[in-house]
Design an enzyme around this catalytic site. Structure first.
Site, short mmCIF file in Angstrom:
data_model
loop_
_atom_site.label_atom_id
_atom_site.label_comp_id
_atom_site.label_asym_id
_atom_site.label_seq_id
_atom_site.Cartn_x
_atom_site.Cartn_y
_atom_site.Cartn_z
CE LYS A 54 47.94 11.46 -50.50
NZ LYS A 54 47.95 10.21 -49.72
CG HIS A 83 41.67 13.26 -47.54
ND1 HIS A 83 42.21 14.05 -46.54
CD2 HIS A 83 42.38 12.09 -47.50
CE1 HIS A 83 43.19 13.40 -45.94
NE2 HIS A 83 43.31 12.20 -46.50
CD GLN A 94 44.63 9.32 -53.36
OE1 GLN A 94 45.01 8.39 -54.05
NE2 GLN A 94 45.08 9.49 -52.12
CB CYS A 136 41.72 10.93 -43.94
SG CYS A 136 43.03 10.70 -42.72
CG ASP A 159 42.46 16.79 -52.75
OD1 ASP A 159 43.56 16.47 -53.24
OD2 ASP A 159 42.01 16.28 -51.70
#
Length: 504
Positions: free
Chosen positions: A325, A222, A302, A463, A299
């Site tokens: 999220k 991302h 997700q 993104c 990260d």
């Protein structure tokens, strides 16, 4: 395929309609949103096929609010209550409690927005990769905080300041347990993944990167895990080195191994891709990076909603995620860092909350994590995040992961029946992110067509422009799944796309 068939395929019982409950008296109404098709604070379903809320039956409310994690305070009933009842089996279990059985109907019953209409159709929310919808437990927690416990935190001597502080720190303890961190002191609250990565880039990166140093970043990342490293690399004269992808959307691990060297100071990679769904072998990649003395930032934006995470098992130096999220409010997230790394990080911002003493000759700072939390934080966001974590972990996480895997497999098979549709990525380890193109149709036009049927998907570059460029694309459509989605909703998506192709 029906939800019951998917559930049976996982070895679990078929699930029927969820029994309804009467609204609990005395719970303040959450203000409605003007575009809701119903004046009720929680819109009711008009879809007779929706077992979560039969037509004409109001979505139930509850006085449950939050459940405090074991061993933490429960101020004024804010994060728990003896009379609070969860919509499934009684009091909402804490993170350390025994998880309940899972079915998507149970999850759907808790999420008010899933029972509204969009353009005359029941909402099919397939934009979870952008943001997830919020269970009523989160909505009520926010209303309860502002209605009964609103105060600034730390240093306040009055009752409500103590209550708000206890709730805020209970949220920190809950995040630590959720991520498998050794201590709540390893957790820094931030606005979300983007701010967490920028904090690491500016605080740790400025101090540890220099001319000739490498920052390895896979092509699937991302933008929030690319741009901050470009910015700090420009300042420090380090360089950002892309790690290529294989045709199926996996990271090229041979290339990754070749790119690692004693110049590598940091590897920044996602735990799950927001555009391809790829789940890289983070633990193995981290171990290899550590052989060269490099730090690893993961990260998890997700990932955390889809499968359990243990940062100590991963051995990650940094791990970041966003609450929105994860069924929590927007504007709240968390950064985990190993204690030794965290203690070496300098303040990124200055102000209140992060100091011990200030005069015009010398300022001394508070210890971490408060050192990195300048100003008034998103207190209600932490309260909402705690509610979301309690809600998610009240389900059997392994059962949730298995259901989502089966649902994704059904979606892949169903989408394969749409003429001209091409899915991007086919990595064997992936979450329910289905990014696709449709011959003869612009992604924005696809999203607009689906919206007429009440189906929400994302269109654009997501993104993640380098990842799309890997497939020679500038934009694509994306349907992303969550635990409350059903095979029937996937079938509605497929039927609408087939109609679009027939319409030419």
């Amino acid at each position: 395929m029906t939800t019951a068939e998917v559930t049976r395929g996982l070895g679990g019982p078929a699930t029927g309609p969820v029994p309804q409950q009467s609204p609990v008296q005395g719970v303040p109404a959450v203000p409605g949103v003007p575009q809701y098709p119903s004046p009720l604070p929680y819109p009711q379903s008009t879809d007779p096929t929706d077992p979560a809320a039969p037509a004409g039956t109001a979505v139930p409310t509850s006085s449950a609010g939050l459940t405090a994690p074991a061993g933490t305070a429960d101020p004024a009933g804010l994060v728990g209550g003896a009379g609070g009842a969860d919509s499934r089996t009684g009091p909402a279990p804490a993170l350390s409690g025994q998880p309940a059985a899972f079915s998507p109907e149970l999850a759907r019953r808790d999420v008010p927005i899933l029972h509204r209409l969009v353009n005359g159709h029941p909402l099919v929310w397939l934009d979870n990769g952008a943001t997830t919808q919020k269970p009523r437990q989160v909505i009520e927690a926010l209303a309860g905080f502002y209605g009964s416990a609103n105060s600034n935190i730390h240093r306040g001597a009055h009752t409500m300041a103590r209550e708000a502080t206890e709730a805020f720190e209970a949220g920190r303890a809950a995040v630590a347990r959720f991520l498998g961190a050794a201590s709540p002191d390893d957790i820094v609250f931030v606005r979300g993944t983007t701010e967490g990565i920028n904090l690491v880039a500016q605080s740790w990166g400025r101090a540890n990167l220099g001319p000739g140093d490498d920052i390895l970043v896979p092509v699937l990342e991302h933008h929030s895990n690319i741009v901050p490293w470009q910015m700090v690399a420009k300042e420090t004269r380090a360089r950002v080195v892309p790690v290529p992808l294989r045709p199926d959307g996996r990271i090229d691990l041979d290339a990754y191994a070749d790119l690692l060297s004693m110049r590598t100071q940091l590897v920044a990679l996602s735990h799950a891709s927001n555009v391809l769904g790829t789940v890289p072998p983070v633990r193995e990649m981290t171990a290899l990076a550590h052989r060269y003395g490099a730090k690893v930032l993961v990260d998890g934006a997700q990932a955390v909603a889809h499968f359990p995470v243990d940062v100590q098992d991963l051995d990650a130096d940094f791990y970041v995620f966003s609450g929105h999220k994860l069924f929590a409010p927007t504007g709240i997230g968390a950064l985990y860092a190993k204690p030794d790394v965290l203690r070496e990080m300098a303040p990124w911002q200055g102000g209140g909350n992060m100091i011990e003493s200030v005069d015009f000759t010398r300022t001394t700072y508070a210890p971490v994590p408060h050192l990195l939390e300048a100003g008034t934080g998103h207190i209600s966001g932490v309260v909402g995040l705690l509610a979301a974590l309690n809600w998610l972990t009240s389900f059997d996480r392994d059962a949730v992961t298995a259901y989502e895997t089966a649902l994704m497999a059904h979606a892949q098979q169903a989408l394969a029946t749409v003429p001209g549709l091409e899915l991007l990525g086919s990595a064997p380890e992936r979450i329910g992110v289905l990014t696709f193109t449709l011959a003869g149709h612009d992604p924005a036009g696809i999203a607009e067509w689906l919206d007429r049927d009440g189906i929400a998907v994302r269109a654009g570059h997501h993104c993640a422009q380098p990842a799309l460029a890997h497939y020679g694309l500038a934009s694509a459509a994306r349907a992303s799944l969550a635990l409350y989605n059903t095979p029937e909703e996937v079938d509605k998506l497929v039927a609408s796309l087939q109609q679009l192709q027939q319409a030419g």
